[in-house]
Design a protein around this motif. Structure first.
Motif, PDB file in Angstrom:
ATOM      1  N   TYR A 677      43.244  97.662-106.703  1.00  0.00           N
ATOM      2  CA  TYR A 677      43.824  96.868-107.783  1.00  0.00           C
ATOM      3  C   TYR A 677      44.044  97.712-109.033  1.00  0.00           C
ATOM      4  O   TYR A 677      45.103  97.640-109.682  1.00  0.00           O
ATOM      5  CB  TYR A 677      42.906  95.681-108.086  1.00  0.00           C
ATOM      6  N   PHE A 678      43.056  98.535-109.395  1.00  0.00           N
ATOM      7  CA  PHE A 678      43.201  99.375-110.572  1.00  0.00           C
ATOM      8  C   PHE A 678      44.329 100.389-110.388  1.00  0.00           C
ATOM      9  O   PHE A 678      45.105 100.654-111.323  1.00  0.00           O
ATOM     10  CB  PHE A 678      41.888 100.087-110.882  1.00  0.00           C
ATOM     11  N   GLN A 732      31.165  96.726 -93.040  1.00  0.00           N
ATOM     12  CA  GLN A 732      32.590  96.977 -93.133  1.00  0.00           C
ATOM     13  C   GLN A 732      33.189  96.069 -94.195  1.00  0.00           C
ATOM     14  O   GLN A 732      32.777  94.915 -94.320  1.00  0.00           O
ATOM     15  CB  GLN A 732      33.272  96.723 -91.781  1.00  0.00           C
ATOM     16  N   PRO A 733      34.159  96.564 -94.992  1.00  0.00           N
ATOM     17  CA  PRO A 733      34.772  95.704 -96.022  1.00  0.00           C
ATOM     18  C   PRO A 733      35.464  94.500 -95.402  1.00  0.00           C
ATOM     19  O   PRO A 733      35.978  94.565 -94.282  1.00  0.00           O
ATOM     20  CB  PRO A 733      35.777  96.635 -96.712  1.00  0.00           C
ATOM     21  N   GLY A 734      35.454  93.393 -96.131  1.00  0.00           N
ATOM     22  CA  GLY A 734      36.145  92.194 -95.692  1.00  0.00           C
ATOM     23  C   GLY A 734      37.326  91.895 -96.602  1.00  0.00           C
ATOM     24  O   GLY A 734      37.952  92.810 -97.156  1.00  0.00           O
ATOM     25  N   ILE A 735      37.602  90.607 -96.773  1.00  0.00           N
ATOM     26  CA  ILE A 735      38.703  90.164 -97.629  1.00  0.00           C
ATOM     27  C   ILE A 735      38.114  89.311 -98.741  1.00  0.00           C
ATOM     28  O   ILE A 735      37.433  88.322 -98.468  1.00  0.00           O
ATOM     29  CB  ILE A 735      39.748  89.346 -96.831  1.00  0.00           C
ATOM     30  N   GLY A 736      38.354  89.699 -99.968  1.00  0.00           N
ATOM     31  CA  GLY A 736      37.819  88.955-101.105  1.00  0.00           C
ATOM     32  C   GLY A 736      38.438  87.575-101.217  1.00  0.00           C
ATOM     33  O   GLY A 736      39.657  87.417-101.100  1.00  0.00           O
ATOM     34  N   ALA A 737      37.605  86.581-101.435  1.00  0.00           N
ATOM     35  CA  ALA A 737      38.115  85.214-101.547  1.00  0.00           C
ATOM     36  C   ALA A 737      38.822  84.981-102.875  1.00  0.00           C
ATOM     37  O   ALA A 737      39.554  84.003-103.011  1.00  0.00           O
ATOM     38  CB  ALA A 737      36.970  84.214-101.384  1.00  0.00           C
ATOM     39  N   ARG A 738      38.626  85.875-103.837  1.00  0.00           N
ATOM     40  CA  ARG A 738      39.255  85.700-105.154  1.00  0.00           C
ATOM     41  C   ARG A 738      39.976  86.990-105.563  1.00  0.00           C
ATOM     42  O   ARG A 738      39.845  87.459-106.686  1.00  0.00           O
ATOM     43  CB  ARG A 738      38.206  85.329-106.205  1.00  0.00           C
ATOM     44  N   ARG A 739      40.736  87.536-104.660  1.00  0.00           N
ATOM     45  CA  ARG A 739      41.474  88.754-104.978  1.00  0.00           C
ATOM     46  C   ARG A 739      42.473  88.506-106.095  1.00  0.00           C
ATOM     47  O   ARG A 739      42.996  87.411-106.240  1.00  0.00           O
ATOM     48  CB  ARG A 739      42.214  89.256-103.736  1.00  0.00           C
ATOM     49  N   GLN A 740      42.744  89.566-106.847  1.00  0.00           N
ATOM     50  CA  GLN A 740      43.692  89.454-107.949  1.00  0.00           C
ATOM     51  C   GLN A 740      45.033  90.066-107.562  1.00  0.00           C
ATOM     52  O   GLN A 740      45.092  91.103-106.899  1.00  0.00           O
ATOM     53  CB  GLN A 740      43.148  90.155-109.199  1.00  0.00           C
ATOM     54  N   THR A 741      46.096  89.406-108.003  1.00  0.00           N
ATOM     55  CA  THR A 741      47.432  89.932-107.772  1.00  0.00           C
ATOM     56  C   THR A 741      47.759  90.962-108.834  1.00  0.00           C
ATOM     57  O   THR A 741      47.003  91.186-109.775  1.00  0.00           O
ATOM     58  CB  THR A 741      48.463  88.793-107.808  1.00  0.00           C
TER      59      THR A 741
END
Length: 786
Positions: A677-678, A732-741
């Motif tokens: 994201y950064f 292992q990394p998953g999928i964030g439930a609050r990912r930012q666009t």
């Protein structure tokens, strides 16, 4: 101030970055300047060593320059430092706006990756988040006043320099929001109706902050008497509240919980998440027993029920509470608590206390500014850096407890606890018994008072008879009597007045007991002997309370001596106090044994070795019980108590492993998605505003510099003895439930909505199934031959 950085393959070449420029001491008369690098150096030194004030730093600079120190230099550097902080905070605000993280509660709700960065499809926990809250009276603020009045009874008027600035940012809750939760203001909350006062709390006499009369007091010249803070279990800051002219008042706890739970609820509504959370919110507080009753009576009760608030007592303070409080609030007996001790506040304040010498004489604005900057630095440089160390340490500790399962099974068999589920039944029996005996019956209290009053009356009458028998009235007027006869007459008159008073007390108690004059108790009668046993038992329990209180102080002093940061002089002071305390314990021990021997049947006598071994003070609660049928109960036996504690430690260790797996998955996902994201936001702003893009990149590096350390530490867990290979998928990394666009707005992943319904009923059933599986596994071990 900054040179334009060189951009190379989605990163910035930091070697070409040079900080330059100067800061003025005065915005109008710029006769003197200080380099930006000098102020920046002081800022980083101050964050690492909060005891370093501006004056010793300026003195060191004068020594380096070979010039004489002047007081005005400290004032000038202080003004330049304020300007530096203002510039830094302005840059941080622009960065947060570019990232879409400039809302007032964003930091509080997203500060800790392991507690708050939810992952799609993760294991639902019985306790979704663990917080610690407590007050600290070290970070006081001295209020400048005029000299006191001539009589010295009142303080002089305030003479603070006017400063309307409000420091602290989102790290502090404002006093106006706190005062709304004072009990005198509850009637202003819409929809709230007063409730009956809660019954007396068993631990009220042990904790001074449970008494409003103690917490309402002011402390001399201090305007702020300390801070009240909340932290997650990984030491990330939630919010601070200034304790203004009071002690640790209940309004601070209520205001903090309302602020956090309201923000969490609004955040879920904004994101379209289910209204009711999937797990409870565990909050550790040293007086959780009393504050639970306060919450039920307060306007916070409705929100607390919706957010599934669960008050708990940390382990350090928990064993000093009454046994009944332990069964309800101690972490060892709470499902889903794991092996967490929730003493995070004690650890945090032990380090933040270094701020006290510097901030005590600051103005309101600068004091808050210093505390907030320290908290920001600690969150991003200390707490985040220690995340993986915390996880690895707890994982090792949990595996170590689980490795003792075979020994625990043998202990359970030895005490006759063949069915592990009986442990919960016995705890319920113990709790029911203690609740039924929490209050002494009024009739017993009246009988004890009548026994004591009647004994005093008979003693007074015996002394009066002896005085009348020895007194010989001589002939002649009273003025001619000698001094001895006059003293005897005066004593006899005093005894007669005392007899009349005692007689009135006895008659009043006889009316309450429904006794006629001819039914007055006789010595050695059945009623007299029964009341005497009640009084002796009360004296025995009082002696046990005194012995326990001194032992509690001894344990706390021992724990204080082992805390990192306790200096040599403080250790010496504590050691001297413990020597005196040991003498007091010996005296209390003799008093206890005398009372124990007077009971029928006599109670167990204690020696010094028994006191030294009473590390967990729940054992004192059974000393107070004199009924033989209770002492014969399995849950009242020390061996069974110890075995049950080991059993619950095993269960909590299994829960800790589950929580750590969730936290590991969250941390790995957070690091991966934050880095992506950064990088995306930096690329977006690179062409339009390269200085802002550089600051965003620097902001991302504050935490990302530790990411490789985290990944290395987390990998080492899979090599630990006792690690289960089937749990490797948690690493292992998953999928964030609050990912930012890219535009910085928060969204809920569609897959998250489908996989994480947060159904309250299903959550309870799943956690109950997990509890049953663990107890069944331990039961199997207990029944298998060794």
């Amino acid at each position: 101030m900054y040179e334009i950085p060189v951009f190379t393959s989605d990163t910035y070449n930091n070697t070409s970055y040079v900080r330059s420029g100067y800061l003025p001491f005065n915005p109008l008369l710029n006769k003197s300047l200080v380099s930006f690098q000098t102020i920046e150096l002081y800022h980083h030194l101050f964050m690492r060593c909060p005891r370093l004030g501006i004056q010793p730093f300026v003195r060191a600079l004068c020594d380096l320059q070979g010039v004489r120190f002047k007081n005005n230099l400290s004032v000038q550097i202080s003004a330049a430092y304020d300007l530096y902080i203002r510039l830094v905070e302005g840059v941080r605000l622009k960065v947060r706006q570019a990232l879409g993280r400039d809302s007032s509660n964003w930091r509080m709700l997203n500060n800790c990756p392991c507690c708050q960065y939810e992952v799609v499809g993760e294991l639902e926990l019985a306790i979704r988040m663990l917080l610690g809250i407590d007050g600290n009276n070290s970070l006081k603020r001295f209020q400048r006043r005029e000299p006191p009045s001539e009589d010295g009874k009142s303080l002089g008027p305030e003479k603070e320099r006017e400063d309307n600035r409000i420091g602290g940012g989102d790290y502090f809750l404002q006093p106006e929001a706190v005062d709304l939760w004072d009990e005198s203001q509850w009637h202003k909350w819409p929809g709230w109706t007063p409730k009956e006062r809660s019954p007396k709390i068993p631990c009220e006499d042990r904790w001074s902050n449970l008494k409003e009369s103690n917490t309402n007091r002011t402390f001399g010249h201090f305007d702020v008497n300390g801070i009240f803070g909340g932290f997650c279990r990984h030491s990330f800051t939630i919010v601070f509240l200034d304790m203004i002219r009071t002690g640790e008042h209940s309004k601070y706890m209520l205001a903090l919980l309302n602020h956090f739970m309201s923000a969490s609820r609004e955040d879920r509504q904004r994101l379209g998440l289910p209204e009711n959370p999937s797990g409870s919110l565990g909050v550790g507080y040293d007086i959780a027993c009393g504050m639970t009753a306060k919450i039920i009576r307060s306007p916070l009760n409705d929100l607390a029920q919706k957010e599934r608030l669960s008050m708990m007592i940390g382990l350090l303070h928990g064993y000093a509470h009454n046994r009944l409080c332990q069964l309800s609030f101690l972490l060892l007996y709470i499902q889903g608590a794991g092996i967490e001790d929730l003493e995070v506040c004690e650890r945090y304040f032990a380090q933040s206390n270094a701020l006290a010498p510097v901030t005590r004489y600051m103005g309101r604005f600068r004091r808050r500014q210093a505390i907030a900057n320290y908290a920001y630095h600690r969150d991003n440089m200390e707490s985040y850096h220690n995340l993986s160390r915390f996880i690895v340490s707890n994982y090792k500790q949990a595996l170590g407890i689980l490795s003792r399962s075979r020994n625990t099974a043998c202990t359970l068999r030895a005490v006759g606890l063949l069915d592990v589920k009986n442990a919960a039944v016995w705890l319920d029996e113990e709790k029911a018994y203690l609740e039924s005996h929490q209050d002494i019956p009024e009739e017993d209290t009246t009988k004890s008072s009548y026994y004591l009053a009647l004994g005093k009356l008979w003693e007074c009458q015996d002394e009066l008879r002896r005085a009348r028998a020895t007194f010989r009235m001589e002939s002649g007027p009273p003025s001619e009597l000698n001094i001895d006869h006059a003293n005897q007459l005066r004593q006899m008159v005093n005894k007669q007045e005392m007899e009349a008073k005692l007689l009135l007390d006895v008659q009043s108690l006889e009316e309450r007991l429904g006794l006629q004059r001819d039914q007055r108790w006789k010595r050695d009668s059945e009623a007299w002997n029964s009341a005497r046993e009640l009084v002796q038992t009360a004296k025995y329990r009082k002696a046990a309370d005194k012995l326990e209180g001194l032992t509690v102080a001894r344990i706390f002093e021992l724990s204080k001596m082992n805390v990192a940061g306790t200096g040599y002089k403080m250790r010496q002071h504590i050691g001297d106090a413990m020597k005196k305390r040991s003498k007091a314990i010996l005296s209390a021990l003799e008093e206890y044994n005398a009372c124990a021997a007077s009971l029928k049947p006599p109670r167990k006598l204690l020696d010094w070795d028994d006191i030294l071994n009473y590390t967990y003070l729940s054992e004192f609660n059974f000393l107070r019980e004199s009924r033989a049928d209770i002492l014969d109960k399995p849950w009242a036996k020390p061996a069974v108590q110890e075995a049950m504690s080991e059993l619950f430690k095993l269960i909590r260790a299994g829960e800790e492993i589950d929580r750590l797996h969730v936290e590991i998955k969250r941390l790995l996902t957070y690091m991966k998605e934050e880095e992506e994201y950064f990088a995306t936001v930096v690329r977006r702003h690179r062409d339009n505003d390269e200085p802002l893009a550089y600051q965003i990149w620097l902001h991302g590096r504050e935490r990302s510099r530790f990411n490789e350390v985290h990944r290395t530490r987390l990998k080492s867990i899979q090599k630990l003895k006792g690690f289960t290979v089937s749990n490797s998928h948690f690493f292992q990394p998953g999928i964030g439930a609050r990912r930012q666009t890219v535009d910085g707005t928060e969204v809920v992943d569609a897959e998250a909505e489908g996989q994480n319904p947060n159904n309250e009923n299903s959550d309870e059933s799943e956690t109950e199934d997990e509890e049953d599986e663990r107890t069944e596994a331990i039961l199997t071990i207990a029944n298998d031959p060794v």
